[in-house]
Design an enzyme around this catalytic site. Structure first.
Site, PDB file in Angstrom:
ATOM      1  N   ARG A   1       2.724  -9.284 -13.081  1.00  9.46           N
ATOM      2  CA  ARG A   1       3.166  -9.383 -11.700  1.00  9.46           C
ATOM      3  C   ARG A   1       2.001  -9.777 -10.646  1.00  9.46           C
ATOM      4  O   ARG A   1       2.280 -10.479  -9.852  1.00  9.46           O
ATOM      5  CB  ARG A   1       4.157  -8.139 -11.344  1.00  9.46           C
ATOM      6  N   SER A   2       0.834  -9.051 -10.994  1.00  8.95           N
ATOM      7  CA  SER A   2      -0.234  -9.291 -10.142  1.00  8.95           C
ATOM      8  C   SER A   2      -0.430 -10.771  -9.774  1.00  8.95           C
ATOM      9  O   SER A   2      -0.947 -11.407  -8.834  1.00  8.95           O
ATOM     10  CB  SER A   2      -1.351  -8.557 -10.485  1.00  8.95           C
TER      11      SER A   2
ATOM     12  N   THR B   1      -3.661   1.724  -0.118  1.00 11.79           N
ATOM     13  CA  THR B   1      -3.718   3.076  -1.026  1.00 11.79           C
ATOM     14  C   THR B   1      -2.344   3.942  -0.545  1.00 11.79           C
ATOM     15  O   THR B   1      -1.896   3.653   0.304  1.00 11.79           O
ATOM     16  CB  THR B   1      -5.113   3.791  -0.951  1.00 11.79           C
TER      17      THR B   1
ATOM     18  N   ASP C   1      -2.546   7.085   0.029  1.00 14.08           N
ATOM     19  CA  ASP C   1      -3.127   7.667   1.271  1.00 14.08           C
ATOM     20  C   ASP C   1      -2.917   6.731   2.496  1.00 14.08           C
ATOM     21  O   ASP C   1      -2.424   7.463   3.680  1.00 14.08           O
ATOM     22  CB  ASP C   1      -4.268   8.274   1.093  1.00 14.08           C
TER      23      ASP C   1
ATOM     24  N   GLN D   1      15.781  20.888 -24.053  1.00 15.19           N
ATOM     25  CA  GLN D   1      16.145  20.917 -22.483  1.00 15.19           C
ATOM     26  C   GLN D   1      14.939  20.314 -21.810  1.00 15.19           C
ATOM     27  O   GLN D   1      15.199  19.791 -20.760  1.00 15.19           O
ATOM     28  CB  GLN D   1      16.130  22.346 -22.155  1.00 15.19           C
TER      29      GLN D   1
ATOM     30  N   THR E   1     -10.859  -7.917   0.342  1.00 17.19           N
ATOM     31  CA  THR E   1     -11.668  -6.766   0.102  1.00 17.19           C
ATOM     32  C   THR E   1     -13.407  -7.083  -0.097  1.00 17.19           C
ATOM     33  O   THR E   1     -13.675  -7.983  -0.751  1.00 17.19           O
ATOM     34  CB  THR E   1     -11.173  -5.926  -1.173  1.00 17.19           C
TER      35      THR E   1
ATOM     36  N   GLU F   1      -3.585  -2.904  -2.242  1.00 15.18           N
ATOM     37  CA  GLU F   1      -2.325  -3.468  -1.380  1.00 15.18           C
ATOM     38  C   GLU F   1      -2.168  -2.158  -0.529  1.00 15.18           C
ATOM     39  O   GLU F   1      -0.993  -1.847  -0.071  1.00 15.18           O
ATOM     40  CB  GLU F   1      -1.296  -3.897  -2.152  1.00 15.18           C
TER      41      GLU F   1
HETATM   42  C1  LIG Z   1      -7.630  -4.268 -10.141  1.00 15.02           C
HETATM   43  C2  LIG Z   1      -7.778  -4.586  -8.492  1.00 15.02           C
HETATM   44  C3  LIG Z   1      -7.310  -5.810  -8.209  1.00 15.02           C
HETATM   45  C4  LIG Z   1      -7.669  -6.019  -6.772  1.00 15.02           C
HETATM   46  N1  LIG Z   1      -7.191  -7.221  -6.294  1.00 15.02           N
HETATM   47  C5  LIG Z   1      -7.583  -7.851  -5.070  1.00 15.02           C
HETATM   48  C6  LIG Z   1      -7.482  -9.053  -4.608  1.00 15.02           C
HETATM   49  O1  LIG Z   1      -7.041  -9.957  -5.120  1.00 15.02           O
HETATM   50  N2  LIG Z   1      -7.719  -9.246  -3.337  1.00 15.02           N
HETATM   51  C7  LIG Z   1      -8.470  -8.299  -2.499  1.00 15.02           C
HETATM   52  O2  LIG Z   1      -8.755  -8.637  -1.272  1.00 15.02           O
HETATM   53  N3  LIG Z   1      -8.552  -6.824  -2.856  1.00 15.02           N
HETATM   54  C8  LIG Z   1      -8.294  -6.604  -4.343  1.00 15.02           C
HETATM   55  N4  LIG Z   1      -8.412  -5.337  -4.737  1.00 15.02           N
HETATM   56  C9  LIG Z   1      -8.975  -4.251  -3.657  1.00 15.02           C
HETATM   57  C10 LIG Z   1      -8.051  -3.398  -3.105  1.00 15.02           C
HETATM   58  O3  LIG Z   1      -7.003  -3.788  -2.236  1.00 15.02           O
HETATM   59  C11 LIG Z   1      -9.096  -2.061  -2.766  1.00 15.02           C
HETATM   60  O4  LIG Z   1      -9.416  -1.471  -3.702  1.00 15.02           O
HETATM   61  C12 LIG Z   1      -8.053  -1.251  -2.044  1.00 15.02           C
HETATM   62  O5  LIG Z   1      -7.751  -1.748  -0.651  1.00 15.02           O
HETATM   63  C13 LIG Z   1      -8.959   0.000  -1.388  1.00 15.02           C
HETATM   64  O6  LIG Z   1     -10.096   0.007  -1.028  1.00 15.02           O
HETATM   65  P1  LIG Z   1     -11.556   0.708  -1.933  1.00 15.02           P
HETATM   66  O7  LIG Z   1     -11.293   0.473  -3.416  1.00 15.02           O
HETATM   67  O8  LIG Z   1     -12.606   0.214  -1.171  1.00 15.02           O
HETATM   68  O9  LIG Z   1     -11.238   2.255  -1.518  1.00 15.02           O
HETATM   69  P2  LIG Z   1     -11.716   2.947  -0.182  1.00 15.02           P
HETATM   70  O10 LIG Z   1     -11.157   2.429   0.991  1.00 15.02           O
HETATM   71  O11 LIG Z   1     -13.043   3.309  -0.370  1.00 15.02           O
HETATM   72  O12 LIG Z   1     -10.750   4.242  -0.491  1.00 15.02           O
HETATM   73  C14 LIG Z   1     -11.339   5.524  -1.252  1.00 15.02           C
HETATM   74  C15 LIG Z   1     -10.135   6.580  -0.980  1.00 15.02           C
HETATM   75  O13 LIG Z   1     -10.206   7.048   0.301  1.00 15.02           O
HETATM   76  C16 LIG Z   1      -9.181   7.234   0.853  1.00 15.02           C
HETATM   77  N5  LIG Z   1      -9.030   6.756   2.164  1.00 15.02           N
HETATM   78  C17 LIG Z   1      -9.373   5.743   2.892  1.00 15.02           C
HETATM   79  N6  LIG Z   1      -9.152   5.706   4.186  1.00 15.02           N
HETATM   80  C18 LIG Z   1      -8.879   7.059   4.636  1.00 15.02           C
HETATM   81  C19 LIG Z   1      -8.531   7.896   5.567  1.00 15.02           C
HETATM   82  N7  LIG Z   1      -8.525   7.149   6.710  1.00 15.02           N
HETATM   83  N8  LIG Z   1      -8.174   9.104   5.552  1.00 15.02           N
HETATM   84  C20 LIG Z   1      -8.242   9.792   4.361  1.00 15.02           C
HETATM   85  N9  LIG Z   1      -8.365   9.109   3.129  1.00 15.02           N
HETATM   86  C21 LIG Z   1      -8.610   7.563   3.122  1.00 15.02           C
HETATM   87  C22 LIG Z   1      -8.169   6.089   0.098  1.00 15.02           C
HETATM   88  O14 LIG Z   1      -6.732   6.391   0.012  1.00 15.02           O
HETATM   89  C23 LIG Z   1      -8.894   6.289  -1.156  1.00 15.02           C
HETATM   90  O15 LIG Z   1      -8.182   7.425  -2.008  1.00 15.02           O
HETATM   91  C24 LIG Z   1      -8.184  -5.029  -5.950  1.00 15.02           C
HETATM   92  C25 LIG Z   1      -8.270  -3.973  -6.510  1.00 15.02           C
HETATM   93  C26 LIG Z   1      -8.406  -3.412  -7.805  1.00 15.02           C
HETATM   94  C27 LIG Z   1      -8.524  -2.241  -8.328  1.00 15.02           C
END
Ligand SMILES: Cc1cc2nc3c(=O)[nH]c(=O)nc-3n(C[C@H](O)[C@H](O)[C@H](O)COP(=O)(O)OP(=O)(O)OC[C@H]3O[C@@H](n4cnc5c(N)ncnc54)[C@H](O)[C@@H]3O)c2cc1C
Length: 388
Positions: free
Chosen positions: A95-96, A370, A372, A284, A137, A368
């Site tokens: 799907r991705s 998180t 949260d 159950q 990202t 897409e």
């Molecule tokens: C397999 C995979 C494929 C992906 N494909 C793509 C892609 O094709 N293109 C693309 O651009 N990106 C892609 N991504 C990236 C994805 O969109 C990001 O990982 C996502 O947006 C979260 O960013 P981060 O990993 O930096 O986490 P962070 O932003 O660092 O978040 C870490 C934690 O902090 C929490 N958090 C964040 N802000 C707050 C807040 N204000 N208050 C409280 N908690 C908070 C989050 O919920 C999370 O639990 C992909 C990721 C994966 C794992």
């Protein structure tokens, strides 16, 4: 195990048009016959997607399926959602693959591109001859994309792009990348051919989740593209966020496919597995789990179907999508975990689907927006207080 027959407790099939059911059933049969026999080996290998299936996916009309013209299928949004559901019943990576190609790469060209860009790329992409990736990202900008550091600097007719994008689906197998970068005028989007000097993609290894999908890091070192490669109608973060709304819509449906696969597997298994002199299904505690699964799937189906109808009426809002993505992925993950549990030791091997879906859904919960972040988006909508 018997073939997957779908899950429809409330008779929602009656609310679907013939062409919507046809789209769903066609993809369901294809996933069972062509995709599922291959996924185990791709997951066991270190992160590969069955590229040999791309022509068939294109032939089925599944790239940019809810777009019209340029060789796209022009499905309505409910048919499109059902297609996403069936693809993710196979694997979240499948799907991705379709979501990234359609919602994150074809949609921005379709919506924000010039006529020349549309003519050049969309027919190639709907036919699966050109695969795209979406670079938003960065290592230090995930949930908060406003912290993006990738820069695009203009010199005459040429843009110079520099920066790093991380976690990019299909990065190393893409012929074009939609790259979002900061310019003096704000965030802009660029179509970057991946064979341009200064562009490099390296795959991220060691994933426990979405192993049947390619995930890469992109390095752009003074990659030069002409002004004609900039998406002319994309201005500010609103543009990439609108692409995410499209993809999140598909995820709200897709996650249900994974949930249905797990429910179906757990139900069939528990009827056959004998524990303490009787079928596991007769206990159950088992029934409590199965009832939870079916109830949550049914509620999620209603949410997705209403969302699809609203989208077809042009009344969809991003917060509606946030609620559906947040809820449906969350229940799918809970269902996958419970299904894995019901399968006992068999649940930890890849002869069964539950653990693969469970591990995949950890990614789906994170990307897409998180779980949260969608909570905070909805919280702000309800209260008027921004907590992000
Ligand atoms: C397999 C995979 C494929 C992906 N494909 C793509 C892609 O094709 N293109 C693309 O651009 N990106 C892609 N991504 C990236 C994805 O969109 C990001 O990982 C996502 O947006 C979260 O960013 P981060 O990993 O930096 O986490 P962070 O932003 O660092 O978040 C870490 C934690 O902090 C929490 N958090 C964040 N802000 C707050 C807040 N204000 N208050 C409280 N908690 C908070 C989050 O919920 C999370 O639990 C992909 C990721 C994966 C794992």
């Amino acid at each position: 195990m018997a073939d997957f027959q779908g899950v429809d407790f409330l008779g929602l099939d009656e609310l679907l048009a013939d062409e919507e059911r046809l789209a769903r059933d066609t993809v369901r049969d294809w996933v069972s016959a062509e995709f599922l026999p291959l996924i185990q080996q791709h997951v066991r290998q270190d992160g590969s997607f069955p590229m040999e299936l791309v022509p068939a996916i294109a032939e089925l009309g599944l790239f940019g399926a809810n777009l019209s013209g340029y060789g796209c299928a022009g499905m309505n949004n409910v048919a499109y959602g059902l297609v996403m559901q069936e693809l993710e019943r196979g694997d979240s990576g499948l799907r991705s693959f379709a979501s990234v190609q359609g919602s994150l790469c074809m949609y921005p060209i379709y919506t924000y591109g010039s006529d020349e860009q549309k003519q050049q790329w969309l027919p190639e992409m709907s036919a699966g001859r050109a695969i795209g990736c979406f670079g938003l990202t960065e290592p230090d900008a995930g949930s908060h994309v406003g912290a993006m550091r990738t820069r695009a600097r203009r010199e005459g007719d040429i843009w110079h792009l520099s920066g790093t994008k991380r976690w990019i689906t299909n990065g190393s197998i893409a012929r074009l990348a939609i790259i979002w970068a900061v310019t003096d005028e704000g965030v802009r989007g660029f179509v970057v051919e991946t064979d341009r000097p200064g562009f490099e993609a390296r795959d991220i290894k060691g994933k426990f989740s979405l192993r049947g999908s390619v995930t890469s890091e992109l390095f752009l070192e003074d990659v030069q593209v002409p002004e004609s490669n900039r998406l002319p109608k994309a201005e500010g973060l609103r543009a990439p966020l609108s692409c995410l709304t499209q993809a999140r819509y598909g995820i709200a449906w897709g996650a249900m496919g994974a949930a249905m696969a797990c429910y179906d597997e757990a139900l069939q298994y528990s009827k056959e597995r004998i524990v303490q002199g009787g079928p596991l299904a007769s206990k159950q505690l088992t029934q409590e789990k199965l009832v939870f699964m079916l109830t949550e799937i049914t509620k999620a189906q209603l949410l997705a179907l209403r969302l699809g109808r609203v989208k077809d009426e042009g009344k969809l809002t991003p917060v509606m999508v946030s609620m559906a993505k947040r809820n449906n992925v969350d229940i799918a993950l809970q269902i996958a975990r419970q299904a894995r549990d019901l399968l006992g030791a068999n649940g930890i091997v890849d002869d069964y689907q539950a653990m693969r879906h469970m591990m995949n859904l950890e990614t789906v919960r994170t990307y897409e927006g998180t779980h949260d972040v969608h909570t905070l988006i909805l919280g702000e909508h309800i209260t008027g207080h921004r907590a992000l």
